[in-house]
Motif scaffolding. Structure first.
Motif, mmCIF file in Angstrom:
data_model
loop_
_atom_site.group_PDB
_atom_site.id
_atom_site.type_symbol
_atom_site.label_atom_id
_atom_site.label_comp_id
_atom_site.label_asym_id
_atom_site.label_seq_id
_atom_site.Cartn_x
_atom_site.Cartn_y
_atom_site.Cartn_z
ATOM 1 N N THR A 25 0.850 -1.188 0.000
ATOM 2 C CA THR A 25 0.000 0.000 0.000
ATOM 3 C C THR A 25 0.885 1.237 0.000
ATOM 4 O O THR A 25 2.098 1.158 0.214
ATOM 5 C CB THR A 25 -0.894 0.024 1.243
ATOM 6 O OG1 THR A 25 -0.057 0.146 2.405
ATOM 7 C CG2 THR A 25 -1.732 -1.255 1.362
ATOM 8 N N SER A 68 -0.025 10.944 -3.204
ATOM 9 C CA SER A 68 -0.425 9.775 -2.395
ATOM 10 C C SER A 68 0.608 9.470 -1.334
ATOM 11 O O SER A 68 0.267 9.143 -0.185
ATOM 12 C CB SER A 68 -0.620 8.554 -3.299
ATOM 13 O OG SER A 68 -1.808 8.638 -4.036
ATOM 14 N N GLY A 111 -2.666 7.216 -11.346
ATOM 15 C CA GLY A 111 -3.286 6.792 -10.090
ATOM 16 C C GLY A 111 -2.568 5.658 -9.380
ATOM 17 O O GLY A 111 -3.165 5.002 -8.533
ATOM 18 N N TRP A 132 -0.552 3.543 -6.743
ATOM 19 C CA TRP A 132 -0.469 3.608 -5.276
ATOM 20 C C TRP A 132 -1.472 4.611 -4.698
ATOM 21 O O TRP A 132 -1.208 5.236 -3.677
ATOM 22 C CB TRP A 132 0.939 3.977 -4.794
ATOM 23 C CG TRP A 132 2.095 3.419 -5.544
ATOM 24 C CD1 TRP A 132 3.062 4.119 -6.170
ATOM 25 C CD2 TRP A 132 2.451 2.033 -5.717
ATOM 26 N NE1 TRP A 132 3.983 3.285 -6.746
ATOM 27 C CE2 TRP A 132 3.629 1.994 -6.484
ATOM 28 C CE3 TRP A 132 1.877 0.827 -5.314
ATOM 29 C CZ2 TRP A 132 4.256 0.821 -6.845
ATOM 30 C CZ3 TRP A 132 2.501 -0.347 -5.683
ATOM 31 C CH2 TRP A 132 3.667 -0.344 -6.433
ATOM 32 N N ASN A 133 -2.625 4.793 -5.323
ATOM 33 C CA ASN A 133 -3.574 5.823 -4.900
ATOM 34 C C ASN A 133 -3.968 5.677 -3.431
ATOM 35 O O ASN A 133 -4.341 4.598 -2.979
ATOM 36 C CB ASN A 133 -4.830 5.750 -5.764
ATOM 37 C CG ASN A 133 -5.548 7.073 -5.865
ATOM 38 O OD1 ASN A 133 -4.983 8.035 -6.365
ATOM 39 N ND2 ASN A 133 -6.773 7.131 -5.367
ATOM 40 N N SER A 134 -3.900 6.774 -2.676
ATOM 41 C CA SER A 134 -4.195 6.753 -1.244
ATOM 42 C C SER A 134 -5.668 7.018 -0.968
ATOM 43 O O SER A 134 -6.342 7.702 -1.757
ATOM 44 C CB SER A 134 -3.363 7.822 -0.523
ATOM 45 O OG SER A 134 -2.071 7.365 -0.256
ATOM 46 N N GLY A 144 -4.128 2.671 -11.732
ATOM 47 C CA GLY A 144 -4.542 2.176 -10.415
ATOM 48 C C GLY A 144 -3.703 1.047 -9.884
ATOM 49 O O GLY A 144 -4.116 0.357 -8.948
ATOM 50 N N MET A 172 -3.303 0.547 -6.021
ATOM 51 C CA MET A 172 -4.089 1.562 -5.318
ATOM 52 C C MET A 172 -4.639 0.985 -4.014
ATOM 53 O O MET A 172 -5.069 -0.169 -3.958
ATOM 54 C CB MET A 172 -5.213 2.111 -6.212
ATOM 55 C CG MET A 172 -6.376 1.184 -6.456
ATOM 56 S SD MET A 172 -7.646 1.917 -7.538
ATOM 57 C CE MET A 172 -8.279 3.231 -6.515
ATOM 58 N N ALA A 206 -3.972 -4.102 -6.411
ATOM 59 C CA ALA A 206 -4.747 -3.104 -5.667
ATOM 60 C C ALA A 206 -5.286 -3.704 -4.373
ATOM 61 O O ALA A 206 -5.673 -4.871 -4.330
ATOM 62 C CB ALA A 206 -5.893 -2.592 -6.529
ATOM 63 N N GLY A 257 -10.134 0.888 -2.639
ATOM 64 C CA GLY A 257 -10.552 1.968 -3.519
ATOM 65 C C GLY A 257 -11.544 1.512 -4.570
ATOM 66 O O GLY A 257 -11.931 0.334 -4.636
#
Length: 955
Positions: free
Chosen positions: A390, A721, A750, A752-754, A770, A773, A804, A807
């Motif tokens: 993450t 992020s 996007g 490792w989108n937090s 993503g 993400m 992922a 999210g």
């Protein structure tokens, strides 16, 4: 598997004739006694069989005997023999035996060179094949089929002794085990059929003379010279003599596990016990006894045949670099939590942090409660598995290591048996308890050096301070690979040798896999130096390091950093029983069994620290002896090494000059690491986004803005992020940060989108959208008035949502191949996708409002998917091995699906989704639910707690 014969070679290949009907089919390349007899009993008009005896008189010599039987095989093949049976059954006290692999290799090469191979099958009747690797070698060098007669006769004898009647079942069980092992070996190379593996020669020869390679194994890579025909014949003669020694039982050998008086093991009871005694008592003198046992052992590794020259005047220890500077060069090797017990994993982290070295998390994720404490692993691994990777995980690291491959298990990747996947481990890995976890092959997200460069860039964007490391196998050509990795802007390269694989390696990976690190390290160092790149790369080695002498030799060959795996485990109490994979470690070091951990684990970080203190002290003593004050002055000085003479003919035949070669250092470079390796692209849009949003993140405020984007803007959102994760932790922002974009996004939009970060793109995006993400939302939709039909047009590229963990993802268009591979918690809605969708998925929900490619759901063990199968063809495209498909009969799932589609329409305005909703009740019959076989339909939504708001909306 088929045996073939050519009838009427002048016939047109495209005309059906009677000759095309003469085929004998077998289900396995491993023959039973009945199979072998059937072959010999075939109609000799079409399948003439002749035996080529592999036994020879000692005075003839091995090389001459091989040439003789090869000539005999050619004569038989030209005269019409279809089944060449290479047999060592006619053994005699006065005869010697040609090794089956050498015979097969020589005959195969001859048949190919003489254009006879298509007319002739090579059947091997041998006593020498007993484990999967033996069969793999025979097949790889050309055998059509193998009859291991001695194995079957041994099984039969054992059955009589134990009064077992069903001998056939026992033999079938053996064959099944060998077949399973062969499939494992083939899968490492990405080969799916025996026909493709046969004659492929997917091996490396280590320590075999060039004349043997030329005659028997031509085309196989061999980096160092070694044993010749005479040496091999002598080994065979010793074995032959032992077999005929009256009334003396044959020794057990001890190939896999230590046996007193048997084969030498580097980790034997004397070594293990002496080391542990030195650490318990904190006695450096006892440690020196351990070092003597290691450094003066029988030759077991290539470095045991390499000596260190005294080329300088010794200096006083007071003038040698202090131990604190050396600790920074020591890492504990990558051993995941899951392979190790949580207590052992944390003890390693504590020890390394207190010393000033680094511990490696391995590829199993890490508990966020350890971050910002002395229990935190400074090196965090990003393997192909993407377990628990993450944004929060990535920003809490000093080094981010990409595991392309592992030396002890090349091509195999990480694997954790189901009985080691406890509730705690499953939570960290976003998986299901009790389910075996296997890494997807690296090619799922790294097809080329460009893909690796993109992953390196992704990581440098999210954690701008970390060094990016790439772990490579010590394999032929690794120098060229390392040069490419350096040009892809990695900062560090780890060369992994065949020793290791601690914590979870199955027995099949202990032998015959990987190469010595001495070969790979030397090749990489030489290549980086000569290409003017060495100053940008910190070079590390791992695999079987034990003493300060090992460190010194590795440094002289080019390493400036060192990974230790097994020895730190032994310092924590490991007895080296080789049962890590069984989850019943008697010392509690490598098990998830709470009883064993509570009652038998007594590991202390202090003992690990003591070990590294002793190693550092030994290294300092060596430096004083060599007249070197700074460790850097040792690195790459291979001219200070020399080849020892060796005690046996085989040892004396080794040519170590490729390892000891001293490369010329270009004026623009050096022989050691001098600086980091920043990419040319610094991610300007990412920096702009961070500067604009930083205040909102710090103050807990929302943010909403619109930007232009083009396909040179890569990893957009990653830096922001990373800042969110480092500032606010795993939960992210409470007030959403909304970033809107117009245009075409580059790779890894996007990534490792937090949580709390919402990206919306009007346009399209390249690969890796993503990827990894862990929260937030990504929405991609075409411009209003676009003439393209979304369900027929691609809007994002390949490998989106790889790994992922959370999210939501909405895309009003099709995705490419490998969509949502290893998805472990994200909710995704797309309108079509390519091959290998939802592969290795462990959690999350995927909705596909259109066609899919083949192999959907392969290896899927958690989560579920809804697929809109409008034309009734999906059953041909799903991989049914682990998943079930069924209609949506549950009202709850029907309403859940409707809610997801409504959310998709609200975010993207998709006309195709609106069409489905407009007549939803009638379209329901076209939807298919895909779920893991071991999970009931009623439990799916209970397990997927990642979408409560959508479930409520659907209700």
């Amino acid at each position: 598997m088929s045996l073939t014969t050519c009838i009427g070679r002048e016939q047109n290949l495209f005309n059906e004739t009677t000759g095309h009907a003469y085929r004998v089919m077998f289900n396995s390349p491993i023959l039973l006694f009945s199979d072998f007899n059937q072959l010999l009993g075939l109609d000799s008009t079409y399948y003439r069989a002749n035996i080529v005896d592999l036994n020879y008189e000692p005075k003839e010599g091995l090389e001459s005997a091989i040439r003789r039987i090869t000539a005999e095989a050619e004569r038989l093949a030209r005269s019409g023999t279809t089944l060449l049976i290479l047999s060592d059954r006619a053994i005699a006290k006065t005869a010697q035996v040609i090794p089956a692999a050498m015979a097969v290799g020589s005959v195969q090469q001859m048949l190919v060179n003489k254009s006879l191979r298509c007319d002739t099958n090579i059947i091997v009747e041998t006593a020498s094949a007993r484990d999967p690797h033996h069969f793999a070698v025979l097949l790889g060098f050309g055998a059509t089929a193998i009859y291991p007669y001695l194995v079957y006769e041994s099984i039969s004898e054992l059955a009589k002794r134990h009064q077992l009647t069903d001998t056939t079942a026992l033999m079938l069980n053996f064959r099944y085990g060998i077949e399973k092992g062969l499939r494992k070996i083939m899968s490492k190379m990405g080969i799916s059929t025996v026909g493709s593996y046969r004659c492929s020669q997917q091996f490396e020869a280590i320590g075999i003379a060039s004349d043997v390679i030329e005659l028997c194994f031509k085309g196989v890579i061999s980096r160092i010279e070694g044993a010749g025909f005479t040496d091999i014949a002598q080994d065979q003669a010793i074995l032959h003599k032992a077999a005929y020694r009256a009334h003396v039982p044959l020794p057990q050998g001890g190939l896999l596990k230590y046996v007193e008086g048997g084969e030498y093991h580097c980790f034997n009871p004397d070594v293990v016990n002496t080391l542990q005694a030195s650490l318990i008592d904190k006695n450096f003198a006892t440690y020196k006894k351990f070092a003597e046992l290691v450094d003066n052992r029988p030759v077991a590794t290539l470095r045991d045949l390499i000596g260190i020259k005294g080329v300088r005047t010794p200096i006083d220890m007071a003038n040698v670099e202090g131990a604190a500077g050396l600790y920074q060069r020591f890492d504990s090797a990558a051993m995941s939590i899951g392979a190790l017990s949580p207590e052992a994993h944390e003890a390693l982290a504590i020890a390394m942090n207190r010393l000033g070295g680094r511990s490696n998390s391995g590829e199993g994720g890490e508990d966020a409660r350890r971050f910002n404490t002395e229990r935190n692993s400074a090196i965090k691994q990003i393997a192909s598995a993407r377990f628990g990777v993450t944004a929060h995980y990535l920003v809490n690291a000093d080094v981010l290591q990409i595991k392309v491959a592992q030396g002890a298990k090349p091509g195999e990747g990480g694997q954790l048996p189901g009985h080691k996947v406890s509730v705690e481990i499953a939570g960290l890995r976003h998986a299901r308890p009790g389910v075996t976890l296997i890494s997807p092959p690296p090619h799922h997200d790294i097809y080329s050096i460009e893909d690796l460069a993109q992953l390196i860039f992704d990581l440098k964007q999210i954690n701008t301070k970390a060094l990016i490391s790439v772990k490579l196998v010590s394999e032929p050509g690794v120098g060229t690979i390392a040069t490419g990795v350096a040009k892809a802007y990695a900062d560090m390269i780890t060369i992994s040798g065949y020793d290791g694989g601690t914590g979870a390696s199955p027995i099949t990976s202990v032998k015959y896999a990987g190469s010595p690190w001495e070969l790979g390290l030397a090749e990489v160092h030489q290549s980086l130096v000569e290409n003017g790149l060495r100053h940008k790369i910190r070079l590390q080695v791992d695999g079987g390091l034990k003493t300060g002498t090992d460190v010194i030799k590795a440094a002289l060959l080019g390493a400036e950093s060192f990974g230790f795996g097994t020895v730190p485990m032994i310092a924590l109490g490991c007895k080296y029983l080789r049962i890590c994979h069984l989850n019943n470690c008697a010392t509690g070091v490598a098990t998830q069994d709470k009883n064993l951990r509570d009652n038998h684990y007594h590991g202390l970080p202090e003992r690990v620290m003591t070990y590294f203190e002793f190693v550092a002290e030994e290294v300092r003593q060596w430096m004083a002896t060599l007249g070197v004050g700074k460790f850097e002055d040792l690195v790459g000085r291979s001219e200070w090494l020399y080849a020892l003479e060796g005690k046996t003919a085989k040892q004396q035949g080794l040519d170590l000059s490729p390892i000891l070669y001293q490369p010329k250092v270009p004026a623009t470079s050096s022989r050691t690491w001098q600086e980091t390796n920043p990419p040319a692209d610094l991610g300007q849009l990412n920096q702009h986004l961070l500067n604009e949003c930083k205040g909102a993140v710090d103050n807990g405020e929302g943010f909403d803005a619109t930007y232009s984007i083009n396909n040179t803007d890569r990893s957009v959102g990653a830096t922001l992020s990373g800042y969110i994760a480092s500032t606010l932790g795993v939960k992210g922002t409470k007030a959403p940060i909304k970033l809107n974009f117009n245009g075409s996004a580059g790779q890894s939009f996007g990534v490792w989108n937090s949580p709390g970060l919402e990206l919306k793109l009007c346009g399209d995006a390249n690969d890796y959208v993503g990827k990894g993400m862990s929260g937030g939302q990504i929405v991609i939709y075409p411009p209003i008035g676009s003439p393209f039909q979304s369900e027929r047009s691609a809007i994002v590229g390949n490998t989106c949502l790889y790994g992922a963990t959370g999210g939501k993802f909405f895309a009003a268009g099709q995705a490419g191949e490998r969509f949502a591979v290893r998805n472990s918690g994200a909710i995704a809605i797309v309108e079509g996708l390519g091959d290998n969708g939802c592969e290795y998925m462990t959690s999350g929900i995927v909705v596909v409002l259109g066609k899919t490619g083949v192999n959907f759901g392969a290896g899927m063990t958690g989560g579920f998917a809804y697929v809109f199968d409008q034309f009734g063809r999906f059953h041909r495209r799903v991989n049914n091995e682990l998943v079930d498909t069924q209609k949506l009969e549950s009202t709850i799932h029907q309403q859940h699906l409707k809610g997801l589609i409504e959310a998709h329409v609200a975010e993207t305005g998709s006309e195709h989704a609106k069409m489905i909703l407009s007549d939803f009740d009638n379209w329901l019959d076209c939807f298919v639910l895909i779920k893991p076989k071991n999970i009931a339909v009623a439990d799916l939504l209970k397990l997927e707690k990642s979408s409560p708001e959508l479930v409520v909306k659907a209700g």
